[in-house]
Motif scaffolding. Structure first.
Motif, PDB file in Angstrom:
ATOM      1  N   ALA A  72       0.833  -1.206   0.000  1.00 30.60           N
ATOM      2  CA  ALA A  72       0.000   0.000   0.000  1.00 30.60           C
ATOM      3  C   ALA A  72       0.865   1.253   0.000  1.00 30.60           C
ATOM      4  O   ALA A  72       0.590   2.209  -0.736  1.00 30.60           O
ATOM      5  CB  ALA A  72      -0.937  -0.005   1.204  1.00 30.60           C
ATOM      6  N   ASP A  73       1.923   1.235   0.792  1.00 29.65           N
ATOM      7  CA  ASP A  73       2.840   2.380   0.825  1.00 29.65           C
ATOM      8  C   ASP A  73       3.475   2.617  -0.541  1.00 29.65           C
ATOM      9  O   ASP A  73       3.804   3.746  -0.894  1.00 29.65           O
ATOM     10  CB  ASP A  73       3.933   2.183   1.871  1.00 29.65           C
ATOM     11  N   ALA A  74       3.622   1.540  -1.324  1.00 26.39           N
ATOM     12  CA  ALA A  74       4.191   1.660  -2.673  1.00 26.39           C
ATOM     13  C   ALA A  74       3.133   2.063  -3.693  1.00 26.39           C
ATOM     14  O   ALA A  74       3.446   2.328  -4.845  1.00 26.39           O
ATOM     15  CB  ALA A  74       4.841   0.342  -3.088  1.00 26.39           C
ATOM     16  N   ALA A  87       0.206   0.182  -4.501  1.00 28.52           N
ATOM     17  CA  ALA A  87      -0.546  -0.903  -5.145  1.00 28.52           C
ATOM     18  C   ALA A  87      -2.028  -0.747  -4.806  1.00 28.52           C
ATOM     19  O   ALA A  87      -2.396  -0.783  -3.626  1.00 28.52           O
ATOM     20  CB  ALA A  87      -0.024  -2.257  -4.689  1.00 28.52           C
ATOM     21  N   PRO A  88      -2.890  -0.557  -5.814  1.00 25.23           N
ATOM     22  CA  PRO A  88      -4.291  -0.195  -5.575  1.00 25.23           C
ATOM     23  C   PRO A  88      -5.063  -1.137  -4.642  1.00 25.23           C
ATOM     24  O   PRO A  88      -5.754  -0.677  -3.733  1.00 25.23           O
ATOM     25  CB  PRO A  88      -4.904  -0.182  -6.975  1.00 25.23           C
ATOM     26  N   MET A  89      -4.995  -2.447  -4.853  1.00 24.94           N
ATOM     27  CA  MET A  89      -5.752  -3.369  -4.002  1.00 24.94           C
ATOM     28  C   MET A  89      -5.242  -3.312  -2.567  1.00 24.94           C
ATOM     29  O   MET A  89      -6.028  -3.318  -1.623  1.00 24.94           O
ATOM     30  CB  MET A  89      -5.660  -4.800  -4.541  1.00 24.94           C
ATOM     31  N   SER A  90      -3.945  -3.217  -2.401  1.00 27.96           N
ATOM     32  CA  SER A  90      -3.369  -3.133  -1.055  1.00 27.96           C
ATOM     33  C   SER A  90      -3.765  -1.836  -0.373  1.00 27.96           C
ATOM     34  O   SER A  90      -4.023  -1.821   0.835  1.00 27.96           O
ATOM     35  CB  SER A  90      -1.854  -3.266  -1.120  1.00 27.96           C
ATOM     36  N   VAL A  91      -3.829  -0.759  -1.132  1.00 23.64           N
ATOM     37  CA  VAL A  91      -4.285   0.525  -0.573  1.00 23.64           C
ATOM     38  C   VAL A  91      -5.712   0.374  -0.042  1.00 23.64           C
ATOM     39  O   VAL A  91      -6.012   0.805   1.080  1.00 23.64           O
ATOM     40  CB  VAL A  91      -4.203   1.656  -1.628  1.00 23.64           C
ATOM     41  N   ARG A  92      -6.573  -0.276  -0.815  1.00 24.78           N
ATOM     42  CA  ARG A  92      -7.971  -0.468  -0.372  1.00 24.78           C
ATOM     43  C   ARG A  92      -8.039  -1.340   0.879  1.00 24.78           C
ATOM     44  O   ARG A  92      -8.775  -1.024   1.822  1.00 24.78           O
ATOM     45  CB  ARG A  92      -8.809  -1.085  -1.486  1.00 24.78           C
ATOM     46  N   ILE A  93      -7.297  -2.424   0.897  1.00 22.06           N
ATOM     47  CA  ILE A  93      -7.300  -3.312   2.066  1.00 22.06           C
ATOM     48  C   ILE A  93      -6.820  -2.555   3.291  1.00 22.06           C
ATOM     49  O   ILE A  93      -7.428  -2.645   4.363  1.00 22.06           O
ATOM     50  CB  ILE A  93      -6.420  -4.557   1.811  1.00 22.06           C
ATOM     51  N   LEU A 138      -9.366   0.129   4.550  1.00 23.23           N
ATOM     52  CA  LEU A 138     -10.531  -0.479   5.183  1.00 23.23           C
ATOM     53  C   LEU A 138     -10.176  -1.349   6.381  1.00 23.23           C
ATOM     54  O   LEU A 138     -11.065  -1.891   7.038  1.00 23.23           O
ATOM     55  CB  LEU A 138     -11.301  -1.329   4.158  1.00 23.23           C
ATOM     56  N   SER A 139      -8.882  -1.494   6.645  1.00 22.93           N
ATOM     57  CA  SER A 139      -8.402  -2.420   7.677  1.00 22.93           C
ATOM     58  C   SER A 139      -9.029  -3.801   7.496  1.00 22.93           C
ATOM     59  O   SER A 139      -9.433  -4.448   8.447  1.00 22.93           O
ATOM     60  CB  SER A 139      -8.690  -1.880   9.080  1.00 22.93           C
ATOM     61  N   ALA A 140      -9.082  -4.228   6.251  1.00 16.53           N
ATOM     62  CA  ALA A 140      -9.723  -5.499   5.891  1.00 16.53           C
ATOM     63  C   ALA A 140      -8.703  -6.626   5.753  1.00 16.53           C
ATOM     64  O   ALA A 140      -8.833  -7.492   4.895  1.00 16.53           O
ATOM     65  CB  ALA A 140     -10.507  -5.313   4.595  1.00 16.53           C
ATOM     66  N   PHE A 141      -7.727  -6.624   6.631  1.00 17.47           N
ATOM     67  CA  PHE A 141      -6.648  -7.610   6.537  1.00 17.47           C
ATOM     68  C   PHE A 141      -7.155  -9.035   6.723  1.00 17.47           C
ATOM     69  O   PHE A 141      -6.776  -9.926   5.975  1.00 17.47           O
ATOM     70  CB  PHE A 141      -5.548  -7.307   7.557  1.00 17.47           C
ATOM     71  N   ARG A 142      -8.016  -9.262   7.707  1.00 18.47           N
ATOM     72  CA  ARG A 142      -8.542 -10.617   7.957  1.00 18.47           C
ATOM     73  C   ARG A 142      -9.374 -11.118   6.783  1.00 18.47           C
ATOM     74  O   ARG A 142      -9.268 -12.269   6.387  1.00 18.47           O
ATOM     75  CB  ARG A 142      -9.371 -10.663   9.233  1.00 18.47           C
ATOM     76  N   VAL A 143     -10.197 -10.249   6.243  1.00 19.64           N
ATOM     77  CA  VAL A 143     -11.039 -10.638   5.108  1.00 19.64           C
ATOM     78  C   VAL A 143     -10.158 -10.982   3.910  1.00 19.64           C
ATOM     79  O   VAL A 143     -10.332 -12.017   3.266  1.00 19.64           O
ATOM     80  CB  VAL A 143     -12.035  -9.513   4.750  1.00 19.64           C
TER      81      VAL A 143
END
Length: 102
Positions: free
Chosen positions: A59-61, A63-69, A72-77
């Motif tokens: 996300a820091d780099a 990457a769009p999907m990682s930014v969204r995760i 949303l703090s959706a790490f577990r999902v």
């Protein structure tokens, strides 16, 4: 084999398995580096905590999907979607398969 030599030897094999960003080869190489950085014990599998680190680095780099995760703090999902066999670990193959489903 030392962690550094392991990292160097693993980079090429992991590059073939980790998700590539659709628009940029930059994320593919970074994903290998970030995977190795997040994989604290060097077993080439990420626990949920290691996965969280991997996603935050991606996300820091930018990457769009990682930014969204991350936002949303959706790490577990996200982790549960990646961990296809339910063993509590995310492998490079599972990451690649999850990326191809998006």
């Amino acid at each position: 084999m030392s962690r550094l030599s392991f990292a160097a030897a693993s980079t090429l094999s992991l590059a073939a398995m980790l998700p590539a960003a659709p628009a940029s080869a930059q994320f593919e190489q970074q994903s290998v580096q970030f995977f190795l950085a997040a994989d604290r014990n060097g077993d080439e599998r990420l626990t949920l905590d290691e996965f969280r680190t991997f996603i935050r680095l991606m996300a820091d780099a930018g990457a769009p999907m990682s930014v969204r995760i991350d936002r949303l703090s959706a790490f577990r999902v996200a982790f549960s979607r990646v961990d296809a066999n339910g063993d509590g670990l995310a492998t490079p193959e599972e990451l690649r398969a999850a990326e191809s489903q998006n």
